[in-house]
Every structure is written in C-alpha cells, then in structure tokens.
Design an enzyme around this catalytic site. Structure first.
Site, PDB file in Angstrom:
ATOM      1  N   HIS A  51       0.889  -1.147  -0.015  1.00 17.05           N
ATOM      2  CA  HIS A  51      -0.006  -0.048  -0.049  1.00 17.05           C
ATOM      3  C   HIS A  51       0.751   1.412   0.178  1.00 17.05           C
ATOM      4  O   HIS A  51       0.207   2.452  -0.461  1.00 17.05           O
ATOM      5  CB  HIS A  51      -0.994   0.202   1.056  1.00 17.05           C
ATOM      6  CG  HIS A  51      -1.797  -1.031   1.189  1.00 17.05           C
ATOM      7  ND1 HIS A  51      -2.489  -1.205   0.345  1.00 17.05           N
ATOM      8  CD2 HIS A  51      -2.215  -1.865   2.312  1.00 17.05           C
ATOM      9  CE1 HIS A  51      -3.446  -2.403   0.363  1.00 17.05           C
ATOM     10  NE2 HIS A  51      -3.161  -2.949   1.751  1.00 17.05           N
ATOM     11  N   HIS A  71      -4.662 -45.322 -31.134  1.00 22.04           N
ATOM     12  CA  HIS A  71      -5.547 -45.563 -32.131  1.00 22.04           C
ATOM     13  C   HIS A  71      -6.313 -46.915 -32.231  1.00 22.04           C
ATOM     14  O   HIS A  71      -7.214 -47.300 -33.040  1.00 22.04           O
ATOM     15  CB  HIS A  71      -4.919 -45.450 -33.554  1.00 22.04           C
ATOM     16  CG  HIS A  71      -4.173 -44.198 -34.006  1.00 22.04           C
ATOM     17  ND1 HIS A  71      -5.023 -42.915 -33.943  1.00 22.04           N
ATOM     18  CD2 HIS A  71      -3.104 -43.828 -34.349  1.00 22.04           C
ATOM     19  CE1 HIS A  71      -4.453 -41.927 -34.377  1.00 22.04           C
ATOM     20  NE2 HIS A  71      -3.197 -42.447 -34.614  1.00 22.04           N
TER      21      HIS A  71
END
Length: 1014
Positions: free
Chosen positions: A75, A470
């Site tokens: 801050h 596959h």
C-alpha cells in the site's frame, strides 16, 4: 530512493527518535497506519530481505524464494504511508532488479485481499512492469475504496494495458475463482509479456477464517497459484509476505506456498468447483478491458446462452449447500521416496516392418529417447522400474477376447500371412514379435500406474512402442495394437476399487480415435485431444475428431476435441488451449490421476505432423498439468517420427516431471487465427457441460459493475460495420517476442474508460442525471477521514480535474465480420492531474486518476441517482472512513436530440503489421472510378493495395472478399470514402505509409490534394 522520495525517507528515519505523542500525530496524517520507534528499522530490514532474495535468485544461487517479513509494503506510495505499509518492498525490488541486474520485464502479482494501490500507482505508466492484482472490491465499498482498484483501470500513457485489476464484488470467493482468474487472464498475458522475474505481494488474508478478508480460499489453493507462477520467468519467483490476520490460517497458507516453491506436489483441492457467476463476471470485465492491449486475449469472452443462466443459479445453489458443510481441507503433501519413475525395455525394439526399412514407426524411436535421457543425466535421476507384459485380464478391460487372440496368433504366422493380416487393418504392419512388444508396452504403462498409486513414485514416463491410442476394442489401427493408456486407466480404477476420476490428455498430432471410443459413455474418464483434423481429411479421417464429438449417454461432455484445421500449430496455440479450455475443465473435473498420450509428432521437424511445438513448449504443457491430481501424472509415448525432436521433447517433459522449472519460451508469436477459431468452437460446444467455460460478454461498463451478463439473443438485422471493426495500434513489449497492443488514445486523452476500438452504441438522453454523469466520468479524488482518539483528522487526497469534450460513440454491430462501408472518427481527451502533498502537510492517499467505469461499448444516459458506497471499518479496526465517490458531472451540449438518436464512430488503427504489403502505385496511376474487374459494377468498389486490382464490396457481389481469400493480400482502399481496411486485422488503418496512395486517390477522385486538418 529507487521508489520513494528522499524527503519521505528522511521523514520516516526521524520516527526512530520521536516520542509516543509525535508518532501518534504523524500516524494520524496517514490512512490506517500506526508508528513505533522500531517501525523504520523493521521496514528497512523487510525491504532489504527481499532485495537479498533478488540478488540470490538472479545470481542463480537459488531457484526461488520467500520473504517472511513485516511490516507489509504494497500500500505504500512514493511519499505516503498507507495501510500499515511504510516502504513498498516489491516495488523497490522490481526497480532494484532492473537497475542492478538489468532485468527488463518484471511481473508483480498481488493476491492480498486488499488492492495494492501503492504498487499500482508507482508503475501505472511503466510498460516494463506488469502489475496484476486480484482483490476484494465490492463496487468500492471495501478498503482502500478507490475506483482505481476496479477492472477499468488499465494504466496510463505508455503503461496502458500493464495494470490488471480483478475486483471481487462479493465475499466468500474460493480457490476455483482465483485459479480461473490466473488461467484466463494472468497466465495468457504473462505468456505474451514474457517476464524475466516474478515478484508476488503474497498476502494471505483471503484465506478462510481471516477476519478482514472474509474469503474462502484454502492453503492448497495458494499452493496451486504458486505452482502456476513457477512456470514463468524460468522459475525465478519471489514471494514477499504482505497481509494475513488469522495466525493459524496464515501459517498454513505460507507453508503451502513454500511446499510448492520446494517442488512438492500440489494437494488436491478438497472442494473443487467452477468459478462462481460473480467471479466470471469480474474476469469477463477485466478481459474486455484488456483485450485491446494483448493479442493473446482476442475473443476470450463470448455471449452467454439464455439457458446457461438458469443452470448457473441451480448449480451454484447446490454447490453452496455442499460448501457450508465442508471443513477446512487437511494438508496432504505425500512423503515420497522417489519423484519420477521410468519404464523402458529394449525388447520393444523387436517389433519392426519386414517390408519397409524406412517406415516412420521405427524401433530406433525408443532407443534414441532413452540414450538422450542418459546423456543428459535425467535417467539417473529417475527410478528405473522393471517392465512386465500386460496380463490378459488387463487387456480385456479394453479389448475383446477375440481380438486379443487374433493378435496373439500372429506370433506363429509366416511372412506372407503377416503381410495379409496387417493389410486387413488401417495403417498397420505386423511381425512375429508384434504381440509380445504390444503386451510389454501396455504392461509397462500398468506397472507405472501401480508405482504412482502406491506412492512409490510421484509421476513417471513410459518409453514404449508400438503406440496405442488408435487401437480400437477389436481392431488395430494407425501403428497401434493395444491401447496402452486406456488399459492403464482401467488398471488404475481396478487398483482403486472404484471409478477413479482420470484425465487423459492426448497431445499426439493424430486424434486418438480408439481411446475416445473406449470411454465415450464413461463420466469417470475425461478425454481431451488436441490434433490435426483438417476438416476430417487428416488421419484417422472422418468426423470422429470433430469438436461436436462430446461423448454419449452418461459420458456427455467428457469427450473434448480441439481440432486443428491446418498445419504450423505451435507453442502459443497449445498453451492458449491449455489456458482457455484444458485446464479450466480439468480443475472443474478434479482428476485423481492424469495420463498423457504423449505423442511428439506435433513437434518441430516431424515429417507427419507439420506442426511447430518446441521442447520448451512441451515442458510448459507438462508443468501446467502437474498441478492436478496431487501431482500424479504419467506420460506414455505415442507417436513422433523425427528422432531428434522426440528425444529432445521427451527430455524436456522429464525435466518438468523431475521438478526443474520450464525454460523460457523463445521465438514467440500470437496464436494463429485458425487455432483461436478451433478453441472457440470447442468452448462453444462444451459451455453447456462445464461452467468454467462460461465467461460472459458484458454489454457495457455498467453491466460489469452490476454483474449482468450479456445474454445471447436471436440475431437481428446487422449493421454493415463489422463488430471487429477496429482494434488498437500496436507497439512492442520491451524485448518480448509478441507485439502488445496499446491504446490509440492514451488515458491522458480519453475519459470514457478503456478505449476499446470496437464500434459502440450511445443512446443520448436530453439531460444526464447525477448517476449517469458519475458512471461516465472520473471520480473526484475524495477526502477520507481517520478517527483517532475521538478527534477527526481530514486527509486531503489529490484531486483530478477533467475536461470532457463532446463525444460521439458508435454502435457495435452484431453478426458476421463485414467489410467496412465508411469511417467517421471520434476523439476524446482528458488530463491526468495528480498532485502529491507531503505527509507533514496532512496529505493522505495519492491516487492515480481513474478511468471511469463506463466504457465506449455502451454509454446509456438515463434518469437516476448514484449512491455513494457505504463507509466501512478500516483495516483491523482502524477507522478509515468511506471515501466519497462523487464524480465530476458530465456536461455536454447535445442539441435537440431525443433519447433514441444514435451516432456512429470508428477509431482506426494507427499502425498495423501488414503495412509492408502496400506496393508502390503503378506507373499508370490510380483510377478510383474503375469498375469491378469481375462483374463490372461501379457501385461500391475497393482497390487492392498490393496488386492494385479493383473489385466490389461484400455488399455488392463480394468480389474483393474473394480476391483477398485467394491472394491473402491484406490491405484495400475504398473508392467511395478512401478509407483503408486490413482484412487480417479486421480493422480500419490510418498510417503515414498510406498517405501517398490516399493522396493519389483523392487527387484522382476530386481533382485536388487532401485538405489537412489542424
């Protein structure tokens, strides 16, 4: 002095010698501050500790670091204490790294629940520092009560786009909300920015149980956030403690982040979920504010479907009930003997093609990978596990008994029979060793699953062949016989004795048709595939790999296909898919095991894939997946046919699995338009199944503030101006590989919010009310009051004064992208004035003048009054008072306009990357009266600025569009109004390089030179 003024430092130094009364008076001039004689020395020590870590990290003494320090710092402003903070540690560290170590790009991430306004104001004009803050905001009601904390503030001047605010507008935000902000905003922008150092303002006041944050994040959530950041800047990451006021939660949060920094796996989130609607609204608003500045964010939000709104409400209500009964999760960092397991057996090389020595699926594939891992010393860092063949019972979980016996029978076949049997399948060769090698490949994957689930290793790699993804249940296909990953998944569920949640990621360049079919009706297995599709013409052909294939029955939504419709997909395209699609869904699914079908035929140099993923890219993909499933991830080799590419790629993945930071990416480019189209298409298909994908396009800035999504309606008549009509001009990120868009008008020149150069609609009422004016103009820098011992001390913040000129906005068109029909320009201007008084004069918070909440996308001025936010108790009981939110009145003379008058304006790009395509004017000159070369019309024609052929617009017969599609020439000049359009940018362009051709066209059309405006 790198950040703070000398006068301020001197003043702070004198606090060592002040008495209690003097300290109280000085503290009273600031907001939420207390002072002690030791405050200065503690603050200096805190800053110095962070600088020591910067030196150590950048000198490669250590990989990363954490500074457990106080007082906090984010801050603190240049000459102001604020919110317990005296010196801004991360800001000083960023400047220190730039000055001493010549770091050019620093990312500051602020996850403290309070906005780090001090850090933002220090860097809001600096493009070398990217500031990202995620904080509680509640429309300005939460401290520090600044409009500058909202999403619409994106920086000023050269720093526009480098300030990112994600404001939470409700309490109770959870891990999923924070992770979604990182995935959708921070990581994509950081990828484009390419930081060389990451600093974190690490407040832990967003943890569940913190008295001020009132959020619901967990320590494991912060472990995940830390892990995601560790993939940036080559792992150069420093966390600096900021806030956190529940001591038990704070200790656990810091420990969780430290676990990640040390390379420990992230615990699974106890209560995973999709981000809530409020979080998605904040993220969407921030994305829309940033989209003009970052190419990688293009098209990142979409309109929400009407039926999704009701689904959201019902799902969140159910989720809320489950959360209320959930306890704070337990820590779950496993104690591991070894980190990475490795399975390999050279016997798998005996599978070979008897008829073709040059077949791409060669035995040398696995040997070369293993040799490379040994050369790099990676194999010796892994636990080598013995390989065993898969048992029939394991194979039968995925394959039919008849098929297994059919492949087993090939062991005794003669050469001619083997050739005939192989030809009966698609893209298959068989030899006498094929069955045993395929058994070993599947068995090796199962052995690795056993080691990971038992805790023998954390993760692993399987260097196996033949590949498997596959292979169907009853057929060999595409070099594959047994589906090793599918068999391993079923084996894992058998070990667990239940439907373990398993994520299968298939990044092989070919679609894993076999894996998809085996799990398409099973919601316990999420299958995600990225692959070349080429509209069904790339192997394995057909529509199985289309985005529309989403599973069936109970498995609907658990099959996710991302189909590439062309070659050259690279790191940017794959990482963008990870950020926008793969990881959001994966975190929502919350897998307990991750299996990767790790084909490397999308790698650079592969003869079959035609893609461009680098080894570094694969390292990043692996690192990002490692945050899931408690770190339990297994990579199983599939395809990849360039021996050097697959060796380097698997080595890069192994580095990540071993905990090495992913290397920085080089040769960056933005994601390809075709890739973005595929990603967007898949997201659209899966939004109905996954709430994490439902980022909502907002109608305007007011909608963002009130959290109202833009609901997708049936299409109406479209305006000829494209919805993609304009974007902003581009400048380069310092030393970074990607261009970053910067605003055509800086914040000093525009008061209507982030200037998003799309067409926008403004419905102008006869008289703006105070509420309307407030939504369209910057706020006064209001005063705040601090109550101290019954006395009230006024703290005067700096005031911003703004002159607002008459403004014209344009309507955002709906529908397909269209060729433009004309241009009218809008401009706006505002001065950024910010004066800072010294603390001794009683000044409080310095604020950067904020861009207003309203935006160009839709400014509707109607009746009503704006309520100032409620004042709120300050940090930990220190009264801050609510800052006044009164805004400057927007005064404009609209003349005799009724509420329905609409004006159109388009802001052109001031530069585009395709200007190099403009060729010299032909010797015979320009003739803007020429008819279309195809149809002969003279109604509305355009001149191509590359070949100078003339064709008609899309509103006649679209011949210029067809010419662009065939030639890819980007820039065209309107024969009607002499505006210039870029097809690639989908925007008008106005640049000095176009002046010569525009002057020639103007001379030809009007017989005089272009008049110059001043």
């Amino acid at each position: 002095m790198l950040v703070h003024s000398l006068e301020y430092i001197d003043l702070m130094e004198t606090t060592q010698y002040m008495n209690e009364g003097e300290l109280r008076i000085l503290a009273g001039t600031y907001d939420s501050v207390y002072l002690h004689p030791n405050s200065y020395s503690c603050a200096c020590l805190a800053t110095g500790s962070v600088l020591r870590l910067v030196d150590a990290v950048l000198a490669a003494e250590i990989r990363n670091g954490m500074a457990v320090i106080r007082p906090p710092g984010h801050h603190a402003q240049r000459s102001l204490m604020d919110g317990y903070c005296m010196f801004n540690h991360v800001a000083v560290a960023a400047r220190y790294a730039q000055k001493k170590h010549r770091i050019q790009r620093v990312l500051i991430v602020d996850w403290d629940v309070h906005h780090g306004q001090g850090t933002q104001f220090i860097f809001d004009q600096d493009p070398s520092v990217l500031y990202f803050s995620i904080h509680r905001y509640e429309q300005g009601r939460f401290w520090p009560h600044l409009k500058a904390s909202n999403w619409s503030t994106t920086g000023f001047g050269q720093g526009q786009g480098y300030t990112i605010n994600v404001p939470w507008n409700q309490v109770g935000m959870r891990d999923a909300d924070y992770i979604a902000a990182f995935l959708n905003i921070l990581l994509p922008v950081a990828f484009e920015f390419q930081p060389q150092l990451v600093l974190v303002a690490a407040g832990f006041d967003a943890l569940q149980g913190d008295p001020k944050g009132e959020m619901a994040t967990t320590p494991p959530g912060f472990a995940h956030l830390t892990h995601l950041l560790m993939g940036l800047a080559g792992g150069k990451l420093i966390l600096s403690l900021e806030g956190g006021y529940n001591l038990h939660a704070l200790a656990k949060g810091v420990s969780a982040s430290l676990h990640s920094l040390l390379g420990d796996p992230c615990p699974m989130l106890e209560f995973p979920s999709a981000p809530c609607a409020s979080a998605r609204t904040s993220i969407s608003c921030t994305l829309e504010a940033l989209e003009p500045f970052w190419e990688i964010l293009a098209g990142s939000v979409e309109p929400q479907e009407e039926d999704e709104v009701e689904e959201d409400r019902a799902e969140e209500e159910d989720e809320e009930r489950r959360w209320e009964s959930a306890a704070l999760p337990l820590d779950a960092w496993p104690a591991l003997q070894e980190r990475t397991g490795l399975v390999y057996d050279e016997k798998m090389m005996s599978h070979c093609n008897l008829w073709d020595n040059h077949h791409p699926e060669t035995p040398q594939r696995i040997l070369r990978i293993m040799c490379h891992l040994e050369e790099l010393g990676l194999a010796s860092r892994c636990l080598i596990l013995p390989v065993r063949p898969a048992m029939d019972a394991e194979l039968l979980t995925c394959h039919s008994a008849e098929y297994v016996e059919r492949i087993r029978a090939t062991e005794k076949m003669k050469t001619r029979e083997l050739h005939r049997e192989g030809a009966s399948f698609d893209s298959i060769y068989i030899c006498p060793s094929t069955f045993s090698c395929a058994q070993l490949a599947a068995g090796a994957a199962c052995r690795l699953v056993e080691a990971v689930l038992s805790g023998e290793v954390l993760n692993g790699i399987a260097i196996v062949r033949p590949p498997g993804h596959h292979a169907e249940a009853d057929a060999a296909c595409g070099f594959c016989f047994f589906n090793s990953v599918a068999v391993a998944a079923r084996h894992a569920q058998a070990i667990a004795g239940r439907a373990l949640r398993i994520l299968i990621v298939d990044w092989d360049v070919h679609h894993g048709n076999g894996t998809q079919h085996m799990f398409e009706d099973d919601p316990s297995v999420l299958y995600v595939s990225l692959h070349r599709y080429d509209r069904g013409t790339f192997f394995p052909m057909g529509d199985e790999g289309a985005s529309s294939q989403v599973g069936r029955a109970a498995g609907l939504g658990f099959t996710v296909n991302v189909p590439w419709n062309g070659p050259r997909m690279g790191d940017a395209d794959y990482l963008m898919t990870w950020y926008r699609l793969v990881l959001p869904i994966a975190y929502e699914f919350n897998p307990e095991l991750v299996l990767v079908s790790a084909g490397f035929d999308a790698a650079q140099g592969d003869p079959l894939g035609g893609c461009q993923v680098t080894p570094e890219g694969y390292a990043h993909l692996t690192h990002l997946l490692m945050g899931l499933a408690n770190g339990r991830i297994i990579l199983v080799l599939e395809g990849g046919y360039n021996l050097a590419s697959i060796s380097e790629s698997m080595a890069a993945c192994t580095h990540s699995l071993l905990g090495d930071p992913p290397p920085p990416l080089t040769l960056l480019r933005p994601p390809q338009p075709g890739a973005l189209a595929s990603i967007t298409e898949t997201i659209q298909v899966h939004r109905k199944y996954w709430r994490s994908l439902r980022l909502m396009k907002m109608e305007d800035g007011e909608e963002c503030s009130s959290s109202k999504p833009f609901i997708k309606k049936p299409p109406k008549m479209t305006n000829p101006v494209s919805a993609k009509g304009t974007t902003t001009p581009k400048g380069k990120v310092p030393e970074a590989g990607l261009r970053k868009t910067t605003s055509a008008l800086s914040a000093k020149e525009c008061t209507l919010g982030h200037t998003k150069s799309k067409s926008a609609k403004a419905v102008l009422a006869q008289g703006p009310s105070p509420e309307q004016a407030a939504s369209a103009a910057p706020p006064d820098q209001a005063t705040s009051k601090e109550t101290e011992g019954g006395a009230t001390v006024d703290q005067h913040a700096s005031a911003a004064t703004t002159d607002v000129p008459n403004q014209t906005a344009s309507e955002e068109a709906v529908g397909d992208e269209a060729e433009p029909v004309g241009t009218s320009l809008a401009s706006c201007a505002a001065d950024k004035e910010s004066t800072e008084a010294s603390p001794g004069q009683g000044a409080a918070a310095q604020q950067s003048p904020e861009q207003p909440t309203g935006s160009l996308s839709s400014l509707e001025l109607s009746s009503g009054a704006q309520e100032a936010p409620e004042s709120e108790e300050g940090l930990l009981g220190e009264a801050t008072g609510g800052q006044s939110m009164n805004s400057l009145m927007l005064t404009q003379a609209f003349g005799n306009l009724n509420g329905q008058d609409v004006f159109y304006a388009v802001t052109p790009l001031s530069w585009c990357p395709h200007l190099t395509a403009v060729c010299p004017i032909p010797a015979e000159g320009l003739d803007v009266a020429q008819p279309c070369e195809t149809c002969g019309t003279v109604q509305e024609n355009w001149v191509c600025l590359t070949c100078y052929q003339v064709y008609c617009s899309r509103y006649v017969n679209s011949h210029m569009v067809h010419h662009h599609e065939a030639s890819q020439h980007p820039l065209v000049l309107s024969c009607v109004d002499l505006s210039t359009w870029c097809y690639h940018c989908q925007a008008y362009v106005h640049h000095q390089d176009l002046q010569e051709v525009k002057s020639a066209a103007h001379q030809n059309k009007f017989g005089e030179d272009i008049p110059h405006s001043h």
